[in-house]
Design a protein around this motif. Structure first.
Motif, mmCIF file in Angstrom:
data_model
loop_
_atom_site.group_PDB
_atom_site.id
_atom_site.type_symbol
_atom_site.label_atom_id
_atom_site.label_comp_id
_atom_site.label_asym_id
_atom_site.label_seq_id
_atom_site.Cartn_x
_atom_site.Cartn_y
_atom_site.Cartn_z
ATOM 1 N N TYR A 10 -57.764 -8.255 79.642
ATOM 2 C CA TYR A 10 -56.863 -7.603 78.689
ATOM 3 C C TYR A 10 -56.569 -8.501 77.489
ATOM 4 O O TYR A 10 -56.360 -8.003 76.377
ATOM 5 N N LYS A 11 -56.568 -9.818 77.694
ATOM 6 C CA LYS A 11 -56.392 -10.720 76.556
ATOM 7 C C LYS A 11 -57.568 -10.565 75.589
ATOM 8 O O LYS A 11 -57.388 -10.500 74.367
ATOM 9 N N GLY A 12 -58.780 -10.494 76.151
ATOM 10 C CA GLY A 12 -59.955 -10.277 75.309
ATOM 11 C C GLY A 12 -59.963 -8.900 74.679
ATOM 12 O O GLY A 12 -60.358 -8.727 73.517
ATOM 13 N N ASP A 13 -59.523 -7.901 75.441
ATOM 14 C CA ASP A 13 -59.472 -6.525 74.939
ATOM 15 C C ASP A 13 -58.514 -6.421 73.757
ATOM 16 O O ASP A 13 -58.825 -5.806 72.728
ATOM 17 N N ARG A 14 -57.357 -7.032 73.892
ATOM 18 C CA ARG A 14 -56.388 -7.019 72.793
ATOM 19 C C ARG A 14 -56.911 -7.803 71.583
ATOM 20 O O ARG A 14 -56.712 -7.404 70.433
ATOM 21 N N SER A 15 -57.571 -8.911 71.841
ATOM 22 C CA SER A 15 -58.107 -9.721 70.744
ATOM 23 C C SER A 15 -59.223 -8.982 70.017
ATOM 24 O O SER A 15 -59.361 -9.094 68.792
ATOM 25 N N MET A 16 -60.028 -8.223 70.776
ATOM 26 C CA MET A 16 -61.058 -7.388 70.150
ATOM 27 C C MET A 16 -60.420 -6.396 69.184
ATOM 28 O O MET A 16 -60.910 -6.182 68.068
ATOM 29 N N ARG A 17 -59.331 -5.802 69.594
ATOM 30 C CA ARG A 17 -58.654 -4.822 68.738
ATOM 31 C C ARG A 17 -58.033 -5.503 67.522
ATOM 32 O O ARG A 17 -57.980 -4.924 66.435
ATOM 33 N N GLU A 18 -57.566 -6.728 67.701
ATOM 34 C CA GLU A 18 -57.069 -7.500 66.559
ATOM 35 C C GLU A 18 -58.177 -7.721 65.537
ATOM 36 O O GLU A 18 -57.947 -7.719 64.328
ATOM 37 N N SER A 19 -59.406 -7.893 66.013
ATOM 38 C CA SER A 19 -60.538 -8.139 65.115
ATOM 39 C C SER A 19 -60.870 -6.913 64.273
ATOM 40 O O SER A 19 -61.466 -7.031 63.204
ATOM 41 N N GLY A 20 -60.530 -5.727 64.781
ATOM 42 C CA GLY A 20 -60.886 -4.482 64.100
ATOM 43 C C GLY A 20 -62.181 -3.880 64.599
ATOM 44 O O GLY A 20 -62.456 -2.710 64.340
ATOM 45 N N PHE A 21 -62.989 -4.652 65.322
ATOM 46 C CA PHE A 21 -64.279 -4.158 65.809
ATOM 47 C C PHE A 21 -64.133 -3.625 67.236
ATOM 48 O O PHE A 21 -64.651 -4.200 68.198
ATOM 49 N N ASP A 22 -63.421 -2.516 67.355
ATOM 50 C CA ASP A 22 -63.188 -1.950 68.676
ATOM 51 C C ASP A 22 -63.833 -0.559 68.761
ATOM 52 O O ASP A 22 -63.417 0.345 68.066
ATOM 53 N N VAL A 23 -64.877 -0.393 69.531
ATOM 54 C CA VAL A 23 -65.399 -1.274 70.560
ATOM 55 C C VAL A 23 -66.859 -1.582 70.240
ATOM 56 O O VAL A 23 -67.588 -0.726 69.761
ATOM 57 N N SER A 24 -67.297 -2.794 70.502
ATOM 58 C CA SER A 24 -68.710 -3.131 70.504
ATOM 59 C C SER A 24 -68.953 -4.034 71.714
ATOM 60 O O SER A 24 -68.016 -4.389 72.429
ATOM 61 N N PHE A 25 -70.212 -4.401 71.925
ATOM 62 C CA PHE A 25 -70.545 -5.349 72.993
ATOM 63 C C PHE A 25 -70.876 -6.719 72.398
ATOM 64 O O PHE A 25 -71.527 -7.543 73.026
ATOM 65 N N ARG A 26 -70.408 -6.943 71.199
ATOM 66 C CA ARG A 26 -70.709 -8.173 70.473
ATOM 67 C C ARG A 26 -70.220 -9.421 71.201
ATOM 68 O O ARG A 26 -70.903 -10.449 71.230
ATOM 69 N N PHE A 27 -69.041 -9.359 71.774
ATOM 70 C CA PHE A 27 -68.488 -10.491 72.519
ATOM 71 C C PHE A 27 -68.559 -10.212 74.017
ATOM 72 O O PHE A 27 -67.561 -10.261 74.726
ATOM 73 N N GLY A 28 -69.745 -9.872 74.500
ATOM 74 C CA GLY A 28 -69.916 -9.489 75.889
ATOM 75 C C GLY A 28 -69.613 -8.013 76.073
ATOM 76 O O GLY A 28 -69.166 -7.327 75.147
ATOM 77 N N PRO A 29 -69.868 -7.464 77.275
ATOM 78 C CA PRO A 29 -69.576 -6.054 77.523
ATOM 79 C C PRO A 29 -68.136 -5.699 77.163
ATOM 80 O O PRO A 29 -67.197 -6.375 77.591
ATOM 81 N N PHE A 30 -67.988 -4.682 76.339
ATOM 82 C CA PHE A 30 -66.687 -4.210 75.857
ATOM 83 C C PHE A 30 -65.940 -5.294 75.072
ATOM 84 O O PHE A 30 -64.734 -5.205 74.865
ATOM 85 N N SER A 31 -66.670 -6.317 74.634
ATOM 86 C CA SER A 31 -66.098 -7.450 73.878
ATOM 87 C C SER A 31 -64.901 -8.072 74.594
ATOM 88 O O SER A 31 -63.943 -8.526 73.966
ATOM 89 N N ALA A 32 -64.990 -8.135 75.909
ATOM 90 C CA ALA A 32 -63.885 -8.683 76.698
ATOM 91 C C ALA A 32 -63.732 -10.190 76.534
ATOM 92 O O ALA A 32 -62.716 -10.759 76.951
#
Length: 372
Positions: free
Chosen positions: A92-114
């Motif tokens: 969830y920390k990674g999930d929230r950080s992905m949303r902070e990035s604006g790129f929600d959702v991609s697999f850029r930072f691992g599956p589901f950018s977790a």
């Protein structure tokens, strides 16, 4: 500083919240269930993100799911025991950080950018470099030389670290860097053009990136990546803001022919879809040149009337050579235009009080024009 990417001296996306964010619950029905199912089917990717609840576990927060894997055979279904599963706090920390990035959702930072919070991303650090250079100039204009020198030093230091950690000279692309396992990503993503937009790339680096333009270029412009994850920020989708930064970066280093070609693909796709359904959308399938999307992971809607698409369209139109603007106008005139999707210049807009205003003589005379 929690926003520092380990010992790299670069920055990362990092959200201070815990557990699933509101939009993950309200707007993305079934998203976390899908994530758990994926991890259950791909245990090698689950790492420390999926937790089996054999007993109360303090490392989990959020939802609990009861799932089992079944295999259909000629003798019938064979199922593993039912498991009680949850996503970890780190997920969830990674999930929230992905949303902070604006790129929600991609697999850029691992599956589901977790693993977003475990990376130093090229996009964020390019943006910060540009900000530091802007603050350097602003301070100098205000007569604050000491502050200007401070921002110049910060920008130079960040540029050096970007080249050290995020530039791959063999691939000729900028990538993100996982500071947890000390490895550079190999996930091609459109943010490789951000250093060109920010002006931090050397001419040699810019040339190498442009030589890799075909990795991203599609009939409707530039795709986010070459990875089809079913996330809206991956292949086959293209978005106006990243498209704009990439094109501006190409122009900054003198690759105007490439910039014109990509721009034309994008604006003609938008105009073509507008002619068909009278709407401008937040994202497009740049492979099929369509506003019809089929997002499977995360937010699934394709919002109508999104401001950044409108703005990017006008920017591209302004920068295109006159002959290409006239070509775009001819293509729109030759199309079969339904009443709800007339040429942009001929559309009528509500005047005060909600009464449609008649089109002006200028708008009746022509469609797209250079400099409009």
């Amino acid at each position: 500083d929690p926003h520092l990417a380990g010992s790299t001296g670069l920055s990362r996306y990092y959200d201070f919240g815990e557990g699933p964010p509101p939009e993950g619950i309200q707007d993305e029905a079934g998203y976390y269930h899908r994530v758990v199912v994926y991890y259950l089917a791909h245990p090698d990717a689950a790492s420390n993100h999926l937790v089996e609840l054999k007993q109360p576990n303090s490392d989990t927060v959020g939802f609990t799911f009861g799932l089992q894997l079944c295999e259909n055979t000629q003798a019938g279904s064979k199922c593993d025991p039912l498991k009680s599963l949850a996503l970890s706090r780190d997920f969830y920390k990674g999930d929230r950080s992905m949303r902070e990035s604006g790129f929600d959702v991609s697999f850029r930072f691992g599956p589901f950018s977790a693993d977003t919070h475990h990376y130093a991303p090229i996009c964020l650090n390019s943006l910060l470099y540009k900000q530091e250079k802007d603050l350097e100039k602003m301070s100098l204009l205000l007569g604050k030389k000491a502050e200007s020198d401070k921002w110049r030093k910060r920008a130079e230091d960040r540029k050096q670290r970007i080249n050290q950690y995020l530039w791959d000279s063999q691939r000729g692309l900028f990538f993100d860097y996982n500071f947890e396992n000390q490895s550079r990503s190999s996930y091609e993503f459109i943010t490789t053009f951000y250093p060109l937009w920010a002006g931090l790339a050397t001419p040699e680096q810019a040339k190498a990136v442009v030589q890799n333009l075909s990795i991203f270029e599609q009939p409707g412009g530039l795709a986010m990546s070459r990875h089809e994850s079913e996330g809206q920020w991956d292949y086959p989708y293209g978005w106006a803001p990243t498209q704009l930064l990439a094109v501006k970066g190409l122009r900054r280093y003198g690759y105007n022919a490439d910039a014109d070609r990509v721009s034309y693909k994008f604006v003609s796709m938008i105009a073509e879809n507008f002619r068909r359904d009278g709407t401008i959308r937040e994202k497009y399938n740049v492979v099929t040149r369509s506003s019809e999307t089929n997002v499977g992971a995360g937010y699934k809607a394709n919002v109508v009337g999104f401001g950044w698409t409108n703005a990017a369209f006008l920017e591209f139109l302004h920068d295109l050579p006159r002959d290409q603007v006239e070509r775009l106008d001819r293509e729109q005139r030759q199309g079969t235009v339904a009443p709800a999707s007339r040429r942009l210049s001929e559309r009528t807009w509500p005047a005060a009080g909600g009464t449609p205003a008649p089109p002006s003589k200028k708008s009746q005379q022509s469609g797209f024009r250079a400099g409009d």
